[in-house]
Design a protein around this motif. Sequence first.
Motif, PDB file in Angstrom:
ATOM      1  N   ASN A 153      -3.637 -56.833   7.512  1.00 50.50           N
ATOM      2  CA  ASN A 153      -4.925 -57.237   6.952  1.00 50.50           C
ATOM      3  C   ASN A 153      -5.890 -56.065   6.861  1.00 50.50           C
ATOM      4  N   VAL A 154      -5.835 -55.156   7.834  1.00 46.45           N
ATOM      5  CA  VAL A 154      -6.703 -53.978   7.790  1.00 46.45           C
ATOM      6  C   VAL A 154      -6.398 -53.136   6.559  1.00 46.45           C
ATOM      7  N   PHE A 155      -5.102 -52.910   6.288  1.00 43.83           N
ATOM      8  CA  PHE A 155      -4.727 -52.116   5.121  1.00 43.83           C
ATOM      9  C   PHE A 155      -5.023 -52.853   3.822  1.00 43.83           C
ATOM     10  N   LEU A 156      -4.957 -54.181   3.848  1.00 39.66           N
ATOM     11  CA  LEU A 156      -5.269 -54.938   2.643  1.00 39.66           C
ATOM     12  C   LEU A 156      -6.759 -54.967   2.348  1.00 39.66           C
ATOM     13  N   LEU A 157      -7.588 -54.935   3.403  1.00 38.74           N
ATOM     14  CA  LEU A 157      -9.033 -55.002   3.212  1.00 38.74           C
ATOM     15  C   LEU A 157      -9.625 -53.666   2.783  1.00 38.74           C
ATOM     16  N   ILE A 158      -8.979 -52.567   3.152  1.00 44.28           N
ATOM     17  CA  ILE A 158      -9.490 -51.260   2.751  1.00 44.28           C
ATOM     18  C   ILE A 158      -9.272 -51.094   1.245  1.00 44.28           C
ATOM     19  N   PRO A 159     -10.297 -50.712   0.482  1.00 43.36           N
ATOM     20  CA  PRO A 159     -10.098 -50.497  -0.967  1.00 43.36           C
ATOM     21  C   PRO A 159      -9.031 -49.449  -1.226  1.00 43.36           C
ATOM     22  N   GLY A 160      -8.117 -49.769  -2.116  1.00 39.48           N
ATOM     23  CA  GLY A 160      -6.957 -48.898  -2.327  1.00 39.48           C
ATOM     24  C   GLY A 160      -7.299 -47.550  -2.934  1.00 39.48           C
ATOM     25  N   LEU A 161      -8.103 -47.543  -4.010  1.00 41.71           N
ATOM     26  CA  LEU A 161      -8.403 -46.284  -4.691  1.00 41.71           C
ATOM     27  C   LEU A 161      -9.192 -45.317  -3.812  1.00 41.71           C
ATOM     28  N   PRO A 162     -10.261 -45.749  -3.129  1.00 44.67           N
ATOM     29  CA  PRO A 162     -10.948 -44.794  -2.243  1.00 44.67           C
ATOM     30  C   PRO A 162     -10.045 -44.249  -1.138  1.00 44.67           C
ATOM     31  N   LEU A 163      -9.176 -45.096  -0.590  1.00 43.09           N
ATOM     32  CA  LEU A 163      -8.267 -44.616   0.453  1.00 43.09           C
ATOM     33  C   LEU A 163      -7.285 -43.598  -0.118  1.00 43.09           C
ATOM     34  N   LEU A 164      -6.777 -43.851  -1.321  1.00 43.82           N
ATOM     35  CA  LEU A 164      -5.898 -42.890  -1.970  1.00 43.82           C
ATOM     36  C   LEU A 164      -6.601 -41.552  -2.186  1.00 43.82           C
ATOM     37  N   VAL A 165      -7.830 -41.600  -2.660  1.00 39.73           N
ATOM     38  CA  VAL A 165      -8.572 -40.377  -2.947  1.00 39.73           C
ATOM     39  C   VAL A 165      -8.860 -39.603  -1.670  1.00 39.73           C
ATOM     40  N   ILE A 166      -9.250 -40.304  -0.606  1.00 43.17           N
ATOM     41  CA  ILE A 166      -9.585 -39.627   0.653  1.00 43.17           C
ATOM     42  C   ILE A 166      -8.349 -38.977   1.265  1.00 43.17           C
ATOM     43  N   LEU A 167      -7.244 -39.718   1.320  1.00 42.50           N
ATOM     44  CA  LEU A 167      -6.031 -39.163   1.915  1.00 42.50           C
ATOM     45  C   LEU A 167      -5.499 -37.988   1.094  1.00 42.50           C
ATOM     46  N   ALA A 168      -5.506 -38.133  -0.227  1.00 43.65           N
ATOM     47  CA  ALA A 168      -4.992 -37.055  -1.071  1.00 43.65           C
ATOM     48  C   ALA A 168      -5.887 -35.827  -1.042  1.00 43.65           C
ATOM     49  N   ALA A 169      -7.196 -36.026  -0.819  1.00 38.73           N
ATOM     50  CA  ALA A 169      -8.114 -34.888  -0.800  1.00 38.73           C
ATOM     51  C   ALA A 169      -8.008 -34.087   0.492  1.00 38.73           C
ATOM     52  N   PHE A 170      -7.722 -34.739   1.614  1.00 45.08           N
ATOM     53  CA  PHE A 170      -7.701 -34.045   2.903  1.00 45.08           C
ATOM     54  C   PHE A 170      -6.321 -33.525   3.281  1.00 45.08           C
ATOM     55  N   LEU A 171      -5.263 -34.045   2.670  1.00 42.76           N
ATOM     56  CA  LEU A 171      -3.918 -33.569   2.961  1.00 42.76           C
ATOM     57  C   LEU A 171      -3.550 -32.429   2.012  1.00 42.76           C
ATOM     58  N   PRO A 172      -2.646 -31.542   2.407  1.00 41.95           N
ATOM     59  CA  PRO A 172      -2.256 -30.429   1.526  1.00 41.95           C
ATOM     60  C   PRO A 172      -1.592 -30.950   0.258  1.00 41.95           C
ATOM     61  N   PRO A 173      -1.904 -30.368  -0.894  1.00 40.41           N
ATOM     62  CA  PRO A 173      -1.333 -30.861  -2.155  1.00 40.41           C
ATOM     63  C   PRO A 173       0.165 -30.648  -2.219  1.00 40.41           C
ATOM     64  N   GLY A 174       0.845 -31.570  -2.878  1.00 38.32           N
ATOM     65  CA  GLY A 174       2.295 -31.480  -3.030  1.00 38.32           C
ATOM     66  C   GLY A 174       2.883 -32.845  -3.290  1.00 38.32           C
ATOM     67  N   ILE A 175       4.137 -32.859  -3.731  1.00 37.56           N
ATOM     68  CA  ILE A 175       4.819 -34.114  -4.002  1.00 37.56           C
ATOM     69  C   ILE A 175       4.993 -34.929  -2.728  1.00 37.56           C
TER      70      ILE A 175
END
Length: 313
Positions: A142-164
Amino acid sequence: MSVTNPSETVALATPDAPASAPASTRRPRRGLLRGILGNRKAAFGACVLLLFGVVALAAPLLAPGNPSLITAIASQPPSLEHLFGTTAKGQDVLALTMHGARTSLLVGFVVGAAATLVGLLVGVASAYFGRVIDDLLSLVTNVFLLIPGLPLLVILAAFLPPGIGTVVVVLIITGWAGSARVLRSQALSIRSKDFVAAAVVTGEHPLRIMFREILPNMASIVMSTFLACVIFGIGAQAGLEFLGLGDASVVSWGTNLYWASNDGALFTGAWWAFVPSGLCIALVAFALAMVNYAVDEVTNPRLRTTKKGRTRA
């Protein structure tokens, strides 16, 4: 006039009852693949996916060399020399599209398989064990379902090193919760069946019950969930890379759209720079959706009844 003895009728019917129940539970699993292969929607989707798979595997042979190299005059429309035209940098769009299929399809199917596996393990374990384990796993889901997907994607992708690898990990983290909720609901309905209760009474191991009794009866919903996760993986990867949150040096359909946007292809009228990659994403998603609908049509009695009624009419 002969009269049938009721005791003989019961004696004849009793041995057949246990044999018919397992057969009814195995028949959908045995005929699932045969029904899907005979469905026109599934055949169309499978042909489109097979075509893209062959192009992706044969891309180094069809377009040898580095597709990012400048090989022609910039911003040339489609011609016999360059079937899909060239980009604003002078790269061949056809080579970029074929090589981009390798990365996009790989990421999509890896994300789909991993997200489905995580959701399956969480959903089946939550439905089978219940009580405290169900409460804890449902809370995390439920925690993962309640968190907005796009903002979470953007935050994780921005703070992690780029790559496949980063894109794959981010999409798995954000994509497993929905499949876990769907699979948990299906596993709960199967958990209450008589053959599962009989397996529990006979003392079978919980893992054997989950993987030999419950999981085989969820084949159709697992396949549908996997196809939906693959669509999510391909679309989300393209979205992240279009926003500039992926590795711009890797050739994929998303990075092709990113560079086309940066080069102003839409404003200059160079439609050939972004239409092929966008059309490929749409076609693959449409093919997967057709296969998904065919699976639902084969396994859903209501859809089969409606189809038969339309045919008779």
